[in-house]
Each structure stands twice: as structure tokens, then as C-alpha cells.
Write a protein that holds these residues in place. Structure first.
Motif, PDB file in Angstrom:
ATOM      1  N   LYS A   9      11.144  -6.273  -2.712  1.00  0.00           N
ATOM      2  CA  LYS A   9      11.383  -7.560  -3.368  1.00  0.00           C
ATOM      3  C   LYS A   9      11.859  -8.619  -2.351  1.00  0.00           C
ATOM      4  N   VAL A  10      12.672  -8.187  -1.410  1.00  0.00           N
ATOM      5  CA  VAL A  10      13.097  -9.110  -0.348  1.00  0.00           C
ATOM      6  C   VAL A  10      11.883  -9.557   0.452  1.00  0.00           C
ATOM      7  N   GLY A  11      10.980  -8.604   0.721  1.00  0.00           N
ATOM      8  CA  GLY A  11       9.753  -8.946   1.448  1.00  0.00           C
ATOM      9  C   GLY A  11       8.915  -9.967   0.693  1.00  0.00           C
ATOM     10  N   SER A  12       8.777  -9.772  -0.636  1.00  0.00           N
ATOM     11  CA  SER A  12       8.020 -10.721  -1.458  1.00  0.00           C
ATOM     12  C   SER A  12       8.669 -12.098  -1.431  1.00  0.00           C
ATOM     13  N   TYR A  13       9.988 -12.105  -1.448  1.00  0.00           N
ATOM     14  CA  TYR A  13      10.714 -13.376  -1.433  1.00  0.00           C
ATOM     15  C   TYR A  13      10.491 -14.102  -0.101  1.00  0.00           C
ATOM     16  N   ILE A  14      10.501 -13.339   0.996  1.00  0.00           N
ATOM     17  CA  ILE A  14      10.256 -13.947   2.313  1.00  0.00           C
ATOM     18  C   ILE A  14       8.841 -14.533   2.363  1.00  0.00           C
ATOM     19  N   LEU A  15       7.883 -13.816   1.776  1.00  0.00           N
ATOM     20  CA  LEU A  15       6.513 -14.329   1.725  1.00  0.00           C
ATOM     21  C   LEU A  15       6.449 -15.647   0.964  1.00  0.00           C
ATOM     22  N   GLU A  16       7.138 -15.717  -0.153  1.00  0.00           N
ATOM     23  CA  GLU A  16       7.133 -16.931  -0.976  1.00  0.00           C
ATOM     24  C   GLU A  16       7.812 -18.091  -0.259  1.00  0.00           C
ATOM     25  N   GLN A  17       8.845 -17.778   0.512  1.00  0.00           N
ATOM     26  CA  GLN A  17       9.644 -18.813   1.162  1.00  0.00           C
ATOM     27  C   GLN A  17       9.243 -19.052   2.622  1.00  0.00           C
ATOM     28  N   ALA A  18       8.114 -18.511   3.054  1.00  0.00           N
ATOM     29  CA  ALA A  18       7.735 -18.569   4.471  1.00  0.00           C
ATOM     30  C   ALA A  18       7.675 -19.999   4.992  1.00  0.00           C
ATOM     31  N   SER A  19       7.071 -20.898   4.231  1.00  0.00           N
ATOM     32  CA  SER A  19       6.950 -22.291   4.688  1.00  0.00           C
ATOM     33  C   SER A  19       8.313 -22.945   4.816  1.00  0.00           C
ATOM     34  N   GLU A  20       9.190 -22.667   3.824  1.00  0.00           N
ATOM     35  CA  GLU A  20      10.542 -23.246   3.864  1.00  0.00           C
ATOM     36  C   GLU A  20      11.343 -22.680   5.036  1.00  0.00           C
ATOM     37  N   ILE A  21      11.180 -21.386   5.318  1.00  0.00           N
ATOM     38  CA  ILE A  21      11.879 -20.760   6.446  1.00  0.00           C
ATOM     39  C   ILE A  21      11.397 -21.374   7.759  1.00  0.00           C
ATOM     40  N   ALA A  22      10.085 -21.603   7.879  1.00  0.00           N
ATOM     41  CA  ALA A  22       9.533 -22.217   9.088  1.00  0.00           C
ATOM     42  C   ALA A  22      10.064 -23.632   9.252  1.00  0.00           C
ATOM     43  N   GLN A  23      10.142 -24.377   8.141  1.00  0.00           N
ATOM     44  CA  GLN A  23      10.654 -25.746   8.205  1.00  0.00           C
ATOM     45  C   GLN A  23      12.128 -25.744   8.597  1.00  0.00           C
ATOM     46  N   LEU A  55       4.205 -12.345   8.193  1.00  0.00           N
ATOM     47  CA  LEU A  55       3.978 -10.980   8.669  1.00  0.00           C
ATOM     48  C   LEU A  55       5.218 -10.117   8.449  1.00  0.00           C
ATOM     49  N   ILE A  56       6.388 -10.711   8.664  1.00  0.00           N
ATOM     50  CA  ILE A  56       7.643  -9.979   8.459  1.00  0.00           C
ATOM     51  C   ILE A  56       7.817  -9.671   6.977  1.00  0.00           C
ATOM     52  N   GLY A  57       7.566 -10.678   6.124  1.00  0.00           N
ATOM     53  CA  GLY A  57       7.686 -10.460   4.676  1.00  0.00           C
ATOM     54  C   GLY A  57       6.722  -9.398   4.189  1.00  0.00           C
ATOM     55  N   LYS A  58       5.483  -9.424   4.690  1.00  0.00           N
ATOM     56  CA  LYS A  58       4.476  -8.451   4.263  1.00  0.00           C
ATOM     57  C   LYS A  58       4.873  -7.049   4.680  1.00  0.00           C
ATOM     58  N   SER A  59       5.492  -6.928   5.871  1.00  0.00           N
ATOM     59  CA  SER A  59       5.936  -5.623   6.333  1.00  0.00           C
ATOM     60  C   SER A  59       6.967  -5.023   5.386  1.00  0.00           C
ATOM     61  N   LEU A  60       7.909  -5.849   4.930  1.00  0.00           N
ATOM     62  CA  LEU A  60       8.930  -5.370   4.002  1.00  0.00           C
ATOM     63  C   LEU A  60       8.335  -5.107   2.618  1.00  0.00           C
ATOM     64  N   GLN A  61       7.446  -5.974   2.193  1.00  0.00           N
ATOM     65  CA  GLN A  61       6.855  -5.864   0.859  1.00  0.00           C
ATOM     66  C   GLN A  61       6.016  -4.600   0.722  1.00  0.00           C
ATOM     67  N   GLN A  62       5.230  -4.316   1.752  1.00  0.00           N
ATOM     68  CA  GLN A  62       4.311  -3.180   1.681  1.00  0.00           C
ATOM     69  C   GLN A  62       4.893  -1.905   2.274  1.00  0.00           C
ATOM     70  N   ASN A  63       6.102  -2.031   2.849  1.00  0.00           N
ATOM     71  CA  ASN A  63       6.769  -0.888   3.461  1.00  0.00           C
ATOM     72  C   ASN A  63       5.811  -0.159   4.405  1.00  0.00           C
TER      73      ASN A  63
END
Length: 281
Positions: A9-23, A55-63
Motif C-alpha cells: 500500500k505504501v508502494g501504491s501511495y508512492i506511485l500515486e504521489q510520484a509527481s508531487e514527490i518529484a516537485q 520505480l521505487i513505488g512499483k518495487s514496493l507495490q509488487q514486492n
């Protein structure tokens, strides 16, 4: 809810927030760097930073460990595109740590929402940090390798430009020397000149010094050593465009200029060798 599910779930959240994290990373860079550095240096772009975070979010999401390979490849691709050492340093020393900070700040709400246990939260750095570390390694090592290859190519080109031997007619060539000549370049000139002389099967070489700005005594010795070496190869050498400073160096070295064929200009040398027609005749 298992720890693995929470991580996903943390991985999915990182994927959703990727643009905001980059900004957020971009804004942190702007705050940390001087305006000149921020404006002039090309850092990891927003697009590239977003992709790295995904890529980091996907790694956590897909384990899965597949993201490690993807990040390694992305780091290599990014490193190959870097043209400036300062860009590389800023990307690795400044940008990547800020990405790490931005990710951790971004996932605080989801960690609280999921009510993750402390031991599960502690495991997250063990999943995120190696990915960023892999990017740093791949990015930096690829840049160094590419830079070394570029330097080798540059050095090779510089060597050719340092000894621009120009064939004029069969068995005759000109070596026009331009700019400052230091000991390294003088040694290079000797090596390349003797090599090209053999390949071109020359029996006459004109060395034009009219474009040489400065030359110290040691370098002058190298130059006159070239004429000696060429003579031993059966090549007649004509020197043109000798400046007063080179003449003084020759005298200080005890070189007998009368033993050398010297012409005031390249034009005169070519005229005497009947390469150019003499208007006076």
C-alpha cells in the motif's frame, strides 16, 4: 493486515504521489542551491525524478526485485547523457538525498493511516534505500566510464591536431606548429612526426614555427632533437619562421644553427624547393 500488504500500500501511495514527490525534490533543490548553480546546472529533470520515484513505488507495490534491474538500467542511461562533472556531482550529492527526504515526508500520512507497526516502518528503509543507492552507483559509474572513453577520444584527436603533418608533394610534407609548446607536447610532436615520416616515406620535412608563441629552452631542445632524429632517418629538414626567442634558446643550448637549413618564411622554403614558382625568375 500483514506487513507485506502494508508495504504494498505504501508502494501504491508512492506511485500515486510520484509527481508531487518529484516537485517537492525540485523545490528543495531550489532552496539548497545558490541561484546561479540552480539556474546553470542541469539536474535530474522532473520527468526523470518522477520516473525514478515510480520505480521505487512499483518495487514496493509488487514486492519484486525487478525494479532493481530497471533502476540500474535507468541509472546507466542517465549517466551516459551527462556532459558535465558538476552536473553529475549535483545530481548524486544533492538531488538523490533530497529525493530520499521527499519520499519519507510524503509517506508519513499513509504510514499513520495504515497504523503500521514500528518494526514494519523500520523495514521500509531497507527496501527503499538500496534502490536509490543502486541508482547512484549505476549513474556515477556509467558517467565515469563514458567520460574516460570521451577523454581517450579527445586525447587521440588532440594528438593528431598537435602534429598536423601536411603532405605537399611526393616525399615532402609540412609540419606547421601553432600555439604554446610545452614539454609534453614537444615529446608528442617528436613521436608523431617520426611515425608519420616513416609512413609517408618522406625525404624532406619543412617545420614551420611562425605560429609558435612561446617556447622555453627545454622545449627548444626537444625541437632541435626532432631535426636530429629526422636527419638520422635520411630526411632533410628545413626550419621556417624562427622567432628571436627560439634563436636565443638555440644559442643558449649551444646549437650550431649554421648546420641547419633555415628559411625566413614557409613561402621562401617552398619556392626554393620549386614547389612554388618564384615571381622573380
Amino acid at each position: 493486515m500483514t506487513a507485506e500488504t502494508s508495504t504494498q500500500k505504501v508502494g501504491s501511495y508512492i506511485l500515486e504521489q510520484a509527481s508531487e514527490i518529484a516537485q517537492s525534490t525540485y523545490e528543495r533543490q531550489r532552496h539548497d542551491l545558490d541561484e546561479a548553480d540552480f539556474t546553470n546546472e542541469t539536474k535530474l529533470s522532473l520527468t526523470n525524478t518522477t520516473y525514478l520515484v515510480k520505480l521505487i513505488g512499483k518495487s514496493l507495490q509488487q514486492n519484486t526485485t525487478n525494479a532493481m534491474t530497471a533502476i540500474e538500467e535507468f541509472g546507466e542511461e542517465s549517466g551516459e547523457l551527462v556532459q558535465d562533472e558538476n552536473e553529475m556531482i549535483i545530481s548524486l550529492i544533492v538531488t538523490v538525498p533530497l529525493i530520499r527526504e521527499a519520499i519519507w515526508e510524503a509517506i508519513e500520512p499513509i504510514v499513520e493511516e495504515l497504523n503500521m507497526k514500528p518494526r514494519d516502518v523500520i523495514k521500509l528503509p531497507g527496501k527503499i534505500d538500496p534502490l536509490l543507492d543502486q541508482f547512484v552507483y549505476s549513474y556515477g559509474s556509467t558517467y565515469i566510464t563514458s567520460n574516460q572513453q570521451l577523454k581517450t577520444k579527445y586525447d587521440s584527436t588532440l594528438e593528431e591536431l598537435s602534429t598536423p603533418i601536411i603532405p605537399i608533394i611526393k616525399n615532402l610534407a609540412i609540419l606547421p606548429l601553432v600555439g604554446n609548446i610545452d614539454t609534453y607536447r614537444a615529446t608528442l610532436i617528436m613521436e608523431k612526426t617520426l611515425e608519420h615520416t616513416r609512413k609517408l616515406q618522406l625525404n624532406h620535412m619543412i617545420i614551420d614555427l611562425s605560429g609558435v608563441v612561446t617556447m622555453d629552452t627545454m622545449v627548444a631542445k626537444h625541437l632541435f632533437d626532432i631535426t636530429e632524429a629526422l636527419s638520422l632517418m635520411g630526411v632533410q629538414v628545413t626550419l621556417t619562421g624562427i622567432s628571436p626567442s627560439i634563436s636565443i634558446s638555440a644559442v643558449q643550448l649551444g646549437i650550431d644553427l649554421h648546420k641547419l637549413t633555415i628559411k625566413s618564411s614557409l613561402h621562401n622554403a617552398l619556392t626554393d624547393l620549386a614547389v612554388l614558382s618564384n615571381p622573380a625568375t
